[in-house]
Design a protein around this motif. Structure first.
Motif, short mmCIF file in Angstrom:
data_model
loop_
_atom_site.label_atom_id
_atom_site.label_comp_id
_atom_site.label_asym_id
_atom_site.label_seq_id
_atom_site.Cartn_x
_atom_site.Cartn_y
_atom_site.Cartn_z
N SER A 176 0.80 -1.22 0.00
CA SER A 176 0.00 0.00 0.00
C SER A 176 0.83 1.27 0.00
O SER A 176 0.27 2.37 0.08
CB SER A 176 -0.93 0.01 1.22
N ALA A 177 2.15 1.17 -0.09
CA ALA A 177 3.00 2.36 -0.04
C ALA A 177 4.32 2.11 -0.74
O ALA A 177 4.71 0.96 -1.00
CB ALA A 177 3.26 2.78 1.41
N THR A 178 5.02 3.22 -1.03
CA THR A 178 6.33 3.16 -1.66
C THR A 178 7.27 4.13 -0.96
O THR A 178 6.87 5.26 -0.66
CB THR A 178 6.25 3.51 -3.15
N MET A 190 5.92 -3.55 8.85
CA MET A 190 4.61 -3.86 8.30
C MET A 190 3.91 -4.83 9.24
O MET A 190 4.46 -5.90 9.55
CB MET A 190 4.74 -4.48 6.91
N ASP A 191 2.71 -4.47 9.67
CA ASP A 191 2.01 -5.32 10.63
C ASP A 191 0.50 -5.13 10.50
O ASP A 191 -0.03 -4.07 10.85
CB ASP A 191 2.46 -5.00 12.05
N SER A 192 -0.18 -6.13 9.97
CA SER A 192 -1.65 -6.13 9.89
C SER A 192 -2.21 -4.85 9.27
O SER A 192 -3.09 -4.20 9.83
CB SER A 192 -2.25 -6.34 11.28
N GLY A 193 -1.71 -4.48 8.12
CA GLY A 193 -2.22 -3.32 7.42
C GLY A 193 -1.62 -2.00 7.85
O GLY A 193 -1.87 -0.96 7.23
N ALA A 207 5.05 7.37 0.04
CA ALA A 207 3.89 7.71 -0.77
C ALA A 207 2.85 6.59 -0.75
O ALA A 207 3.18 5.41 -0.74
CB ALA A 207 4.32 7.97 -2.21
N ARG A 208 1.59 7.01 -0.74
CA ARG A 208 0.50 6.06 -0.95
C ARG A 208 0.42 5.71 -2.43
O ARG A 208 0.99 6.39 -3.28
CB ARG A 208 -0.85 6.66 -0.51
N ASP A 225 -2.00 3.99 7.94
CA ASP A 225 -2.93 3.16 8.71
C ASP A 225 -4.32 3.31 8.13
O ASP A 225 -4.89 4.41 8.13
CB ASP A 225 -2.90 3.58 10.19
N LYS A 226 -4.86 2.21 7.62
CA LYS A 226 -6.21 2.21 7.04
C LYS A 226 -6.36 3.28 5.97
O LYS A 226 -7.37 4.00 5.89
CB LYS A 226 -7.24 2.40 8.14
#
Length: 302
Positions: A176-178, A190-193, A207-208, A225-226
């Motif tokens: 979900s990111a770079t 990275m942990d559970s989203g 970045a998203r 986060d989310k």
């Protein structure tokens, strides 16, 4: 000693394990620096690989050319970033290494764009990338990398020490990111989203996937986060301590400091409930557990 002298010395010790004088000299040399330990592991690793290759006729010139083309594809694990890997790649006798790579090529080997890596070990593992950058990873961390300075981090926690290259940016891709950098050190969890990026030195962009970007500098941390991307308040340099041995806390709650130190040293540190919320600034670098306890007690008494 020169690289050739080191090669000859280490291989002489490896091939004569019953010689007490040689083994004593080797032990003394290993204790002199962590770089020596890293180099020894690389020489032994390549030597052991060469020994498993059965002898066969081959063209030495062709074998060396193939070795030069492919040697950087082999994942190399180290404990500390250094330039030794280039020397280590050719430290064993040329004929043995050339045989290994020549036979590997003869089996139809083709250049692979992505190389997979899963961190092992009890506490952390390490990986030397083709460009000389080093990744320290907690056990179970999964990633893939290529020669274009791109890493795909699939899960886990990793600390990146990136060598500078003005022509090619270093990129870490996640679900979900770079994260994009030129040359710096930073930690990704990275942990559970939830994705955290903490910068040890230098500067990175986080970045998203939709393009929203934040810039992080030394001590700063970004959190996704989310779907929400934010720069966190405070100094998060301590998030990198598990990998580089520096535990730096700036205006942090004593309870957080105690918890991080307990996890790092695998020994419980308890502080009075009345001091848990007290904010302290303290730095630790490669200290023993007893020294850490003494420094922490002194800081809390102030």
């Amino acid at each position: 000693m020169s690289n050739d002298d080191i090669q000859e010395f280490v291989i002489d010790c490896i091939t004569d394990p019953e010689n007490r004088d040689k083994q004593a000299a080797l032990d003394k040399w290993l204790q002199e620096s962590e770089e020596n330990q890293v180099l020894y592991e690389e020489i032994k690793r390549i030597w052991d690989i060469a020994e498993t290759i059965p002898s066969a006729p081959f063209n030495k010139t062709e074998g060396w050319d193939l070795l030069s083309q492919h040697i950087t594809e082999t994942p190399v694990r180290v404990r500390k970033m250094s330039g030794w890997w280039r020397a280590a790649a050719v430290l064993v006798p040329l004929c043995l290494v050339a045989v290994a790579w020549w036979q590997y090529s003869e089996r139809g080997h083709k250049e692979t764009q992505w190389v997979n890596f899963v961190a092992q070990g009890a506490e952390k593992d390490s990986l030397l990338l083709p460009d000389g950058s080093v990744v320290y990873a907690k056990p179970g961390t999964t990633l893939a990398y290529n020669k274009q300075r791109i890493v795909k981090l699939e899960k886990g926690e990793a600390f990146f020490k990136v060598v500078q290259d003005e022509k090619t940016r270093f990129v870490v891709q996640m679900e979900s990111a770079t994260v994009t950098v030129l040359g710096t050190s930073f930690n990704i969890t990275m942990d559970s989203g939830l994705t955290d990026v903490a910068v040890w030195d230098g500067k990175v962009s986080m970045a998203r996937l939709d393009g929203e970007t934040i810039v992080l500098k030394e001590g700063e941390m970004g959190r996704l986060d989310k779907g929400s991307l934010n720069k966190m308040a405070g100094n998060y340099a301590w998030r990198c301590g598990w990998a580089n041995g520096y535990l730096i806390f700036e205006n942090e709650e004593a309870g957080v400091v105690a918890a991080v130190l307990s996890g790092y040293y695998h020994q419980q540190i308890t502080i009075p409930d009345s001091l848990v919320k007290k904010r302290i600034t303290v730095k630790f670098r490669n200290m023993s557990f007893e020294e850490v306890q003494a420094v922490l007690a002194e800081v809390l008494d102030k």
